[in-house]
Scaffold this motif. Structure first.
Motif, mmCIF file in Angstrom:
data_model
loop_
_atom_site.group_PDB
_atom_site.id
_atom_site.type_symbol
_atom_site.label_atom_id
_atom_site.label_comp_id
_atom_site.label_asym_id
_atom_site.label_seq_id
_atom_site.Cartn_x
_atom_site.Cartn_y
_atom_site.Cartn_z
ATOM 1 N N CYS A 61 1.072 -1.323 -0.103
ATOM 2 C CA CYS A 61 -0.277 -0.147 0.057
ATOM 3 C C CYS A 61 0.824 1.472 -0.172
ATOM 4 C CB CYS A 61 -1.346 -0.348 1.056
ATOM 5 S SG CYS A 61 -2.497 1.157 1.390
ATOM 6 N N THR A 62 -0.004 2.388 0.225
ATOM 7 C CA THR A 62 1.168 3.378 0.150
ATOM 8 C C THR A 62 1.635 3.686 0.981
ATOM 9 O OG1 THR A 62 -0.917 4.888 0.396
ATOM 10 C CG2 THR A 62 -0.346 4.969 -1.732
ATOM 11 N N PRO A 63 2.933 4.584 2.545
ATOM 12 C CA PRO A 63 3.448 4.905 2.639
ATOM 13 C C PRO A 63 1.781 5.720 3.581
ATOM 14 C CG PRO A 63 4.554 5.252 0.894
ATOM 15 C CD PRO A 63 3.960 5.263 0.869
ATOM 16 N N GLY A 64 2.515 5.311 5.084
ATOM 17 C CA GLY A 64 1.813 7.121 6.505
ATOM 18 C C GLY A 64 0.890 5.906 7.246
ATOM 19 N N LEU A 65 0.290 4.495 7.301
ATOM 20 C CA LEU A 65 -0.488 3.513 7.888
ATOM 21 C C LEU A 65 0.827 2.683 8.560
ATOM 22 C CD1 LEU A 65 -3.722 3.888 5.949
ATOM 23 C CD2 LEU A 65 -3.277 4.908 8.153
ATOM 24 N N SER A 66 0.262 2.544 10.436
ATOM 25 C CA SER A 66 1.194 1.082 10.804
ATOM 26 C C SER A 66 -0.037 0.704 11.208
ATOM 27 C CB SER A 66 2.592 1.881 11.825
ATOM 28 O OG SER A 66 2.769 1.103 12.622
ATOM 29 N N PRO A 67 0.223 -0.720 11.197
ATOM 30 C CA PRO A 67 -0.758 -1.657 11.958
ATOM 31 C C PRO A 67 0.060 -1.776 12.453
ATOM 32 C CG PRO A 67 -0.713 -2.183 9.407
ATOM 33 C CD PRO A 67 0.250 -1.150 9.920
ATOM 34 N N VAL A 68 -0.633 -1.921 13.863
ATOM 35 C CA VAL A 68 -0.502 -2.511 15.081
ATOM 36 C C VAL A 68 -1.258 -3.354 16.047
ATOM 37 C CG1 VAL A 68 0.774 -0.700 15.734
ATOM 38 C CG2 VAL A 68 -1.416 -0.491 16.920
ATOM 39 N N THR A 69 -0.918 -4.371 16.783
ATOM 40 C CA THR A 69 -1.987 -5.044 17.631
ATOM 41 C C THR A 69 -0.977 -6.077 18.973
ATOM 42 O OG1 THR A 69 -2.277 -7.500 16.954
ATOM 43 C CG2 THR A 69 -0.266 -7.557 16.020
ATOM 44 N N PHE A 70 -2.425 -5.780 19.402
ATOM 45 C CA PHE A 70 -1.576 -5.233 20.839
ATOM 46 C C PHE A 70 -2.480 -7.092 21.946
ATOM 47 C CE2 PHE A 70 -0.825 -1.196 20.202
ATOM 48 C CZ PHE A 70 -0.080 -0.964 20.363
ATOM 49 N N SER A 71 -1.715 -7.766 23.216
ATOM 50 C CA SER A 71 -3.125 -9.119 23.365
ATOM 51 C C SER A 71 -3.160 -8.570 24.557
ATOM 52 C CB SER A 71 -1.249 -10.236 24.192
ATOM 53 O OG SER A 71 -0.926 -9.117 24.988
ATOM 54 N N GLN A 72 -4.189 -9.478 25.238
ATOM 55 C CA GLN A 72 -4.476 -8.404 26.523
ATOM 56 C C GLN A 72 -3.470 -8.229 27.360
ATOM 57 O OE1 GLN A 72 -8.134 -8.129 26.644
ATOM 58 N NE2 GLN A 72 -7.233 -7.323 28.753
ATOM 59 N N ARG A 73 -2.925 -9.367 28.215
ATOM 60 C CA ARG A 73 -1.676 -8.740 28.858
ATOM 61 C C ARG A 73 -0.870 -7.158 28.912
ATOM 62 N NH1 ARG A 73 0.123 -14.273 27.291
ATOM 63 N NH2 ARG A 73 1.562 -13.159 25.498
ATOM 64 N N ALA A 74 -0.826 -7.113 27.302
ATOM 65 C CA ALA A 74 -0.006 -6.024 27.042
ATOM 66 C C ALA A 74 -1.415 -4.797 27.372
ATOM 67 C CB ALA A 74 0.369 -5.900 25.420
ATOM 68 N N ILE A 75 -2.865 -5.203 27.090
ATOM 69 C CA ILE A 75 -3.457 -3.966 27.051
ATOM 70 C C ILE A 75 -3.954 -4.214 29.347
ATOM 71 C CG2 ILE A 75 -5.916 -3.594 27.038
ATOM 72 C CD1 ILE A 75 -6.358 -5.099 25.168
ATOM 73 N N ASP A 76 -3.027 -4.755 29.383
ATOM 74 C CA ASP A 76 -3.217 -4.378 31.242
ATOM 75 C C ASP A 76 -2.648 -3.836 31.650
ATOM 76 O OD1 ASP A 76 -5.682 -6.730 30.604
ATOM 77 O OD2 ASP A 76 -4.724 -8.736 31.904
ATOM 78 N N LYS A 77 -1.042 -4.054 31.266
ATOM 79 C CA LYS A 77 -0.338 -3.743 31.271
ATOM 80 C C LYS A 77 -0.589 -1.725 30.584
ATOM 81 C CE LYS A 77 5.574 -3.071 31.547
ATOM 82 N NZ LYS A 77 5.560 -1.615 32.230
ATOM 83 N N VAL A 78 -1.117 -1.606 30.196
ATOM 84 C CA VAL A 78 -1.236 -0.092 29.772
ATOM 85 C C VAL A 78 -1.976 0.041 31.053
ATOM 86 C CG1 VAL A 78 -1.545 1.645 28.271
ATOM 87 C CG2 VAL A 78 -0.367 -0.300 27.440
ATOM 88 N N LYS A 79 -3.211 -0.110 31.230
ATOM 89 C CA LYS A 79 -4.200 0.230 31.998
ATOM 90 C C LYS A 79 -3.710 0.730 32.910
ATOM 91 C CE LYS A 79 -8.292 -1.136 29.814
ATOM 92 N NZ LYS A 79 -8.819 -1.419 28.907
ATOM 93 N N ALA A 80 -2.961 -0.120 33.749
ATOM 94 C CA ALA A 80 -1.960 -0.667 35.267
ATOM 95 C C ALA A 80 -1.085 0.571 35.561
ATOM 96 C CB ALA A 80 -1.711 -2.084 35.757
ATOM 97 N N ARG A 81 -0.685 1.302 34.283
ATOM 98 C CA ARG A 81 0.404 2.268 34.347
ATOM 99 C C ARG A 81 -0.640 3.325 35.341
ATOM 100 N NH1 ARG A 81 3.761 3.759 29.653
ATOM 101 N NH2 ARG A 81 3.942 5.131 30.553
ATOM 102 N N GLY A 82 1.298 3.387 36.167
ATOM 103 C CA GLY A 82 1.261 4.240 37.460
ATOM 104 C C GLY A 82 1.118 5.644 37.374
ATOM 105 N N THR A 83 1.811 6.406 35.639
ATOM 106 C CA THR A 83 2.350 7.298 35.049
ATOM 107 C C THR A 83 1.515 7.291 34.298
ATOM 108 O OG1 THR A 83 3.993 6.841 34.295
ATOM 109 C CG2 THR A 83 3.982 7.682 36.157
ATOM 110 N N PRO A 84 1.357 8.500 33.553
ATOM 111 C CA PRO A 84 0.310 8.949 32.157
ATOM 112 C C PRO A 84 1.131 8.746 30.224
ATOM 113 C CG PRO A 84 0.159 10.703 33.204
ATOM 114 C CD PRO A 84 1.007 9.677 33.951
ATOM 115 N N VAL A 85 0.660 8.030 29.895
ATOM 116 C CA VAL A 85 1.700 7.871 28.626
ATOM 117 C C VAL A 85 1.777 8.982 28.208
ATOM 118 C CG1 VAL A 85 1.432 6.962 26.137
ATOM 119 C CG2 VAL A 85 0.307 6.269 27.919
#
Ligand SMILES: *Cc1c(COP(=O)(O)O)cnc(C)c1O
Length: 376
Positions: free
Chosen positions: A205-229
């Motif tokens: 495809c043309t440049p400029g998009l980045s497909p990403v995927t995250f597991s539940q474990r990853a989402i849990d770590k993001v949700k449990a962060r003590g500091t905002p992203v």
């Protein structure tokens, strides 16, 4: 002020056989030329859902949180690191080329504490070194590595690396920008927690998009962060409301509407071909190119077992003027190949067989053009 007298831009026709972008099929360009609609239009959000389903197929995952980030592969990379790495987190990061070096930079900027595992440029990441790093740093929370190192053409054993991280209870971040669609990427089977890719490599495809995927474990770590992203734009907690707010999608940023039509079409084409067939096609064209390159006396820098089919790095004879040869390929043959990057600048050529570029006509044209510039 006088208006500048500049006419519409008409790009030359090129054959793209570098490290990306790859040739974009007419069908994808046509899809991108369809009418722009609102990004909250129900027709558009239906297409977003289809794109997520198609991406899950490309990534071979059931991960709910699978979507294209609005930005090139580098933004996908940053999205993974800024969300998963919290200040003070120890991250084992594998560096065997330019993109591993960028991962390291991301770990540092996210406030992580990097533990670097180094391997030679042109070689795969050595699982024994990763095992040793975990033994010395049992508190490491994340392992990060590049599956397909585009700067060298080396492919690492993602299954083995991820298994080591799993055993030590660490999450896995994987760069699959160049591997997705070209060589097996098995997110669920391998146990990868966060992966990012790019639209312009084996998805064609043309440049400029980045497909990403995250597991539940990853989402849990993001949700449990003590500091905002620290990045507002890339904060998954906020992006989620846009890409997965079922029925109640809210404005986060304006999605790049027409480029997303293009990615959707590229993924439809991948599903039509069948991903196993796409992998086999990349492999077959690599074999054909390899035979021709060897006949021309060009040598691969990566040992055969660690070679990526879609990115062929070869050295060229000493008497060849690198820049002049590539300029000749471009001007006389309308062929783009890649130059060396970083430590390999001026030393190698990188010949891509990505996506639609992985076809026999391209291989033949490339070999003919190379023969001409090499005086054979
Ligand atoms: C191309 C590439 C990137 C960066 O993607 P951009 O779309 O150029 O930002 C990251 N990692 C690897 C391995 C790549 O090949």
């Amino acid at each position: 002020m006088q208006p500048p007298k500049i006419a519409s831009f008409q790009p030359p026709r090129r054959t793209l056989m570098g490290p990306g972008p790859s040739d974009v099929p007419r069908r994808i360009l046509d899809a991108m030329a369809r009418p722009t609609i609102g990004h909250l239009d129900p027709a558009f959000t239906d297409m977003m859902e289809q794109t997520k389903t198609l991406l899950r197929y490309a990534f071979q995952t059931e991960n709910k949180l699978t979507f294209p980030v609005s930005g090139p592969g580098s933004v996908g990379m940053e999205t993974c690191f800024v969300n998963l790495v919290e200040p003070g987190d120890k991250v084992i990061v594998c560096v065997n080329g330019v993109f591993g070096g960028r991962m390291l930079e991301n770990v540092k900027r996210s406030g992580g504490v990097p533990v670097v595992v180094e391997d030679a440029w042109g070689r795969a990441v050595d699982p024994a070194k990763v095992e040793a790093a975990f033994a010395s740093h049992p508190d490491a929370k994340i392992l990060a590595f590049v599956h397909a190192e585009t700067s060298t053409g080396a492919q690492s054993d993602a299954a083995a690396l991820a298994a080591i991280a799993r055993k030590h209870g660490a999450l896995v971040i994987m760069d699959c920008v160049t591997s997705l669609g070209g060589t097996p990427v098995l997110i669920d089977a391998w146990g990868i927690d966060a992966a990012y890719s790019g639209s312009q490599k084996c998805l064609s495809c043309t440049p400029g998009l980045s497909p990403v995927t995250f597991s539940q474990r990853a989402i849990d770590k993001v949700k449990a962060r003590g500091t905002p992203v620290q990045s507002w734009f890339m904060d998954l907690n906020l992006v989620l409301g846009y890409w997965s707010g079922e029925g109640k999608r809210t404005y986060h940023h304006t999605a790049p509407i027409n480029p997303l039509y293009g990615l959707h079409e590229a993924l439809v084409m991948l599903a039509e071909e069948g991903i196993e067939n796409a992998w086999a096609r990349h492999r077959a064209q690599h074999e054909a190119l390899k035979a021709g390159l060897e006949k021309l006396g060009l040598e691969f820098i990566v040992p055969e077992a660690e070679r990526l089919p879609q990115l062929n790095s070869v050295t060229f004879p000493e008497w060849v003027d690198d820049a002049a040869a590539r300029a000749r390929l471009l001007n006389e043959f309308n062929l783009e190949i890649g130059a060396g990057l970083g430590a390999l600048a001026g030393k190698i050529w990188r010949i891509g067989l990505m996506g639609a570029s992985a076809r026999r006509e391209n291989v033949d044209d490339c070999l003919k053009a190379l023969a001409a510039v090499l005086g054979k």
